[in-house]
Scaffold this active site. Structure first.
Site, short mmCIF file in Angstrom:
data_model
loop_
_atom_site.label_atom_id
_atom_site.label_comp_id
_atom_site.label_asym_id
_atom_site.label_seq_id
_atom_site.Cartn_x
_atom_site.Cartn_y
_atom_site.Cartn_z
N GLY A 27 0.81 -1.21 0.00
CA GLY A 27 0.00 0.00 0.00
C GLY A 27 0.84 1.25 0.00
N SER A 28 0.35 2.30 -0.65
CA SER A 28 1.01 3.59 -0.57
C SER A 28 0.81 4.18 0.83
CB SER A 28 0.45 4.53 -1.64
OG SER A 28 0.73 4.04 -2.93
N HIS B 225 3.60 4.54 2.86
CA HIS B 225 4.76 4.10 3.64
C HIS B 225 6.08 4.62 3.04
CE1 HIS B 225 1.94 1.55 5.66
NE2 HIS B 225 1.74 0.80 4.59
N LYS C 78 5.66 -8.28 2.45
CA LYS C 78 5.40 -8.03 3.86
C LYS C 78 4.20 -8.86 4.29
CE LYS C 78 4.74 -3.59 3.75
NZ LYS C 78 4.56 -3.59 2.28
N ASP D 67 -1.46 -8.53 0.84
CA ASP D 67 -0.20 -8.65 0.11
C ASP D 67 0.14 -10.11 -0.15
OD1 ASP D 67 -0.27 -5.97 0.78
OD2 ASP D 67 1.86 -5.83 1.25
N HIS E 224 -0.03 0.63 9.88
CA HIS E 224 -1.32 1.12 9.40
C HIS E 224 -2.15 1.68 10.56
CE1 HIS E 224 -0.11 -2.26 6.74
NE2 HIS E 224 -0.40 -1.39 5.81
#
Length: 330
Positions: free
Chosen positions: A53-54, A56, A104, A109, A218
């Site tokens: 995910g964006s 990070h 990860k 994912d 998150h």
């Protein structure tokens, strides 16, 4: 919340367009959400592909370049990329030496990379996968079965990337990546919540004067909430959690990582305390990296990652790297 964006729906695409303009050494496919080394595929080299995910950043797109990743697949904010992105990335970078997926340990994912590996293999691409699950704070969380993958992802991508740059075969690069992941542990602390563009407000409630020990990237809950602690007290809690689990006998790499909103002034001061605690625990430090590398949007806080190393891994860590987010020796 004030944010430097146009509209939430275009945040990732806008960021990718800006990345393309800033880094001509990368090929950034904004429509298909794939970031690739411009010189890929590199003949005779195993390719490393990661993603997530964006939110990070610089993980993962900022770690694409010589000595590290060959390609990265950014998803929407805090959302896994889809298998089509990963297959497209693998096809773009495969030189015939095979592709290593660095994943990860988050449920989306894992599922999507597994599916992508099957699809890529159907297209004749050899694929190996390495799962990063270094967070010692909790065993299961809102996003995972098992431990979360956090700061050790940087160590895996850098060291395995150096091995690939040397021309080592896929089996060796995979084995080194697994060794790094198995030798790494992390623990994070949040001083404030993060704010996603879509929500526009903090993702969880963390009252003034309190912190969360063992937070996820998150905003997933950690081990416990406590009244605000000093930098030294936080370092003792984080280092003790990691050292107790890892029990290192050899020197370690240290990552003191900011969660996105913590300035370097504070991170360097925190690192001083981390180094003090490691010394008191008899843990030798080989190298230290301080900065915002595996972030959680605008969350204030930090994480500590240790990786027990030997001479081979240290040599690969020291090897040259040239990416937007990490570079030395070139």
């Amino acid at each position: 919340m004030k944010m430097l964006i146009n509209v939430p729906e275009t945040v990732v695409a806008d960021a990718l367009r800006g990345m393309a303009a800033a880094h001509p050494e990368l090929t950034v496919d904004v429509e298909n959400r794939v970031i690739v080394r411009r010189d890929a595929p590199v003949g005779g080299q195993v390719a490393l592909v990661s993603g997530g995910g964006s939110g990070h950043e610089p993980l993962h797109g900022g770690f694409v370049g010589p000595g590290m990743l060959t390609a990265a697949c950014p998803g929407e904010v805090f959302t896994s990329p889809v298998p089509d992105q990963m297959v497209r990335a693998a096809a773009a970078v495969d030189s015939g030496a095979g592709v290593l997926f660095v994943v990860k340990n988050y449920t989306g994912d894992v599922l999507n990379f597994d599916m992508a590996a099957e699809l890529a293999e159907d297209e004749g691409i050899r694929v190996a996968k390495v799962l990063v699950d270094d967070d010692v704070a909790v065993t299961d969380s809102l996003y995972t079965a098992g431990r979360r993958g956090t700061g050790a992802t940087l160590f895996v991508e850098k060291i395995a990337g150096a091995a690939a740059e040397e021309g080592r075969p896929l089996e060796q690069v995979e084995a080194i990546a697994r060794r790094v992941g198995d030798s790494s542990r992390s623990f994070g602390v949040a001083l404030s919540a993060c704010t996603t563009p879509a929500k526009g407000s903090p993702t969880f409630d963390l009252p003034a004067g309190e912190l969360e020990l063992g937070i996820g990237i998150h905003g997933e809950p950690g081990r416990e909430r406590r009244p605000m602690m000093t930098s030294g007290e936080i370092a003792e809690a984080a280092v003790d959690a990691v050292v107790t689990d890892l029990a290192p006998r050899n020197p370690v790499l240290v990552l003191v990582n900011g969660m996105g909103a913590t300035p370097l002034l504070e991170l360097y001061g925190f690192n001083a305390e981390v180094q003090r605690v490691l010394g008191e625990r008899g843990v030798a430090v080989a190298r230290t990296l301080v900065g915002n590398y595996v972030t959680s949007l605008d969350m204030a806080g930090a994480s500590v990652t240790l990786c027990e190393i030997d001479e081979e891994l240290l040599g690969l860590w020291d090897a040259p790297v040239r990416t937007p987010g990490l570079r030395w020796g070139m």
